[in-house]
Design an enzyme around this catalytic site. Sequence first.
Site, PDB file in Angstrom:
ATOM      1  N   ASN A  51     -14.964   1.500   4.973  1.00 48.13           N
ATOM      2  CA  ASN A  51     -14.296   0.287   5.461  1.00 48.13           C
ATOM      3  C   ASN A  51     -12.856   0.659   5.784  1.00 48.13           C
ATOM      4  OD1 ASN A  51     -13.106  -2.168   5.887  1.00 48.13           O
ATOM      5  ND2 ASN A  51     -13.383  -2.926   3.792  1.00 48.13           N
ATOM      6  N   TRP A  52     -12.566   0.744   7.060  1.00 49.77           N
ATOM      7  CA  TRP A  52     -11.227   1.179   7.475  1.00 49.77           C
ATOM      8  C   TRP A  52     -10.182   0.072   7.350  1.00 49.77           C
ATOM      9  CZ3 TRP A  52     -11.697   4.701  12.447  1.00 49.77           C
ATOM     10  CH2 TRP A  52     -12.525   5.801  12.128  1.00 49.77           C
ATOM     11  N   LYS A  53     -10.654  -1.154   7.095  1.00 50.92           N
ATOM     12  CA  LYS A  53      -9.730  -2.299   6.981  1.00 50.92           C
ATOM     13  C   LYS A  53      -8.840  -2.347   8.232  1.00 50.92           C
ATOM     14  CE  LYS A  53     -10.241  -1.891   2.052  1.00 50.92           C
ATOM     15  NZ  LYS A  53      -9.723  -2.142   0.716  1.00 50.92           N
TER      16      LYS A  53
ATOM     17  N   HIS B  37     -15.764  -9.704   1.927  1.00 46.35           N
ATOM     18  CA  HIS B  37     -14.852  -8.753   1.277  1.00 46.35           C
ATOM     19  C   HIS B  37     -13.788  -9.520   0.487  1.00 46.35           C
ATOM     20  CE1 HIS B  37     -11.927  -5.603   0.601  1.00 46.35           C
ATOM     21  NE2 HIS B  37     -12.919  -4.761   0.782  1.00 46.35           N
TER      22      HIS B  37
ATOM     23  N   GLU C 217     -10.745  -9.135   0.193  1.00 41.50           N
ATOM     24  CA  GLU C 217      -9.508  -9.439   0.931  1.00 41.50           C
ATOM     25  C   GLU C 217      -9.689 -10.670   1.804  1.00 41.50           C
ATOM     26  OE1 GLU C 217      -9.103  -5.450   2.442  1.00 41.50           O
ATOM     27  OE2 GLU C 217      -8.823  -4.802   0.368  1.00 41.50           O
TER      28      GLU C 217
ATOM     29  N   GLU D 242     -17.494  -4.686  -5.807  1.00 40.66           N
ATOM     30  CA  GLU D 242     -16.127  -4.176  -5.732  1.00 40.66           C
ATOM     31  C   GLU D 242     -15.227  -4.992  -6.662  1.00 40.66           C
ATOM     32  OE1 GLU D 242     -15.450  -2.013  -1.745  1.00 40.66           O
ATOM     33  OE2 GLU D 242     -15.129  -4.131  -1.340  1.00 40.66           O
TER      34      GLU D 242
ATOM     35  N   GLY E 220      -7.998  -0.240  -3.988  1.00 38.15           N
ATOM     36  CA  GLY E 220      -6.713   0.260  -3.526  1.00 38.15           C
ATOM     37  C   GLY E 220      -5.705   0.503  -4.630  1.00 38.15           C
TER      38      GLY E 220
ATOM     39  N   SER F 198     -11.484   2.304  -5.203  1.00 35.17           N
ATOM     40  CA  SER F 198     -10.869   3.592  -5.551  1.00 35.17           C
ATOM     41  C   SER F 198     -11.886   4.718  -5.717  1.00 35.17           C
ATOM     42  CB  SER F 198      -9.986   3.449  -6.794  1.00 35.17           C
ATOM     43  OG  SER F 198      -8.915   2.547  -6.537  1.00 35.17           O
TER      44      SER F 198
ATOM     45  N   GLY G  27     -12.813   2.593   0.855  1.00 33.00           N
ATOM     46  CA  GLY G  27     -11.665   2.152   1.639  1.00 33.00           C
ATOM     47  C   GLY G  27     -10.785   3.337   2.004  1.00 33.00           C
ATOM     48  N   GLY G  28      -9.698   3.513   1.259  1.00 36.49           N
ATOM     49  CA  GLY G  28      -8.698   4.525   1.569  1.00 36.49           C
ATOM     50  C   GLY G  28      -9.249   5.911   1.859  1.00 36.49           C
TER      51      GLY G  28
HETATM   52  P1  13P Z   1     -10.419   1.482  -1.761  1.00 34.91           P
HETATM   53  O1  13P Z   1     -11.501   2.536  -1.700  1.00 34.91           O
HETATM   54  O2  13P Z   1      -9.234   1.820  -0.920  1.00 34.91           O
HETATM   55  O3  13P Z   1     -10.087   1.134  -3.166  1.00 34.91           O
HETATM   56  O4  13P Z   1     -11.033   0.156  -1.098  1.00 34.91           O
HETATM   57  C1  13P Z   1     -12.280  -0.285  -1.487  1.00 34.91           C
HETATM   58  C2  13P Z   1     -12.712  -1.355  -0.574  1.00 34.91           C
HETATM   59  O5  13P Z   1     -12.184  -2.448  -0.575  1.00 34.91           O
HETATM   60  C3  13P Z   1     -13.795  -1.052   0.366  1.00 34.91           C
HETATM   61  O6  13P Z   1     -14.253  -2.217   0.981  1.00 34.91           O
END
Ligand code: 13P
Length: 252
Positions: free
Chosen positions: A9-11, A94, A96, A166, A172, A213, A234-235
Amino acid sequence: MRTPFVAGNWKMNKTVAEARALVSEMTPALRAVKGVEKVLCPPFMALVPVAALLQGTDIGLGAQDLFWEAKGAFTGQVSPGMVAEFCQYAIIGHSERRAYFGETDETVNKKIVAAFSAGLTPIVCIGETLSEYESGRTAEVVSRQIRAGLKALPVNLAPKLVVAYEPVWAIGTGRASTAVDANVVIRDHIRKPLAEMFGVETAQSIRILYGGSVTAANAAEFFGQTDIDGALVGGASLKLDDFVRITQAAVK
Ligand code: 13P
């Protein structure tokens, strides 16, 4: 057996030019990883050009959200049919989106139904916040998100679902859940309600991912658990080597 599943997920990261560059770089190494369902979820703007780059590969493409209506006066929204023209997957619910954009279990439910109607595979995100975690409410929160988010979903569609657990406090932050704790939540508080809703056999076939993470260093530990079928990353999905290594760690 459930096929392992790893999605990035590149957000809200990467312009179209940057997305094209990263996908071009990643594709050869990702294609070499067999036996894992691999999915990239770049921002909306990059979906069309990235779809062209992924054509003829075994790498799937997902949107990070969608709207439930098919078309009409909904300024700024993207319909399931528009997504399905280029993608096979859509992330829904998600944390967020829940935290910043008013997503609720009810809107998640509408989006899941709409995604299926358009032929997309929803990647449904659930997870407790830090205060819910600290007050011991994880089980209650995730099982409610499952029951309300998947309410009235036809049983025949359920096996196609992908669920991502999650914990919000792990996203993050560099503070991942332990693999053992995540497995307990997934087995006892996500897969169990799924079994009550759709039957044991169906629940056993649904892929449930961990997210929060995940790194190249800790991925294998998650994937070694009985009920964790992959990761929503994510990251680390923005870093070529890290994402490829996480994908490799998912090979059974
Ligand atoms: P991180 O891997 O950056 O913690 O993000 C997880 C995430 O929200 C994937 O959707």
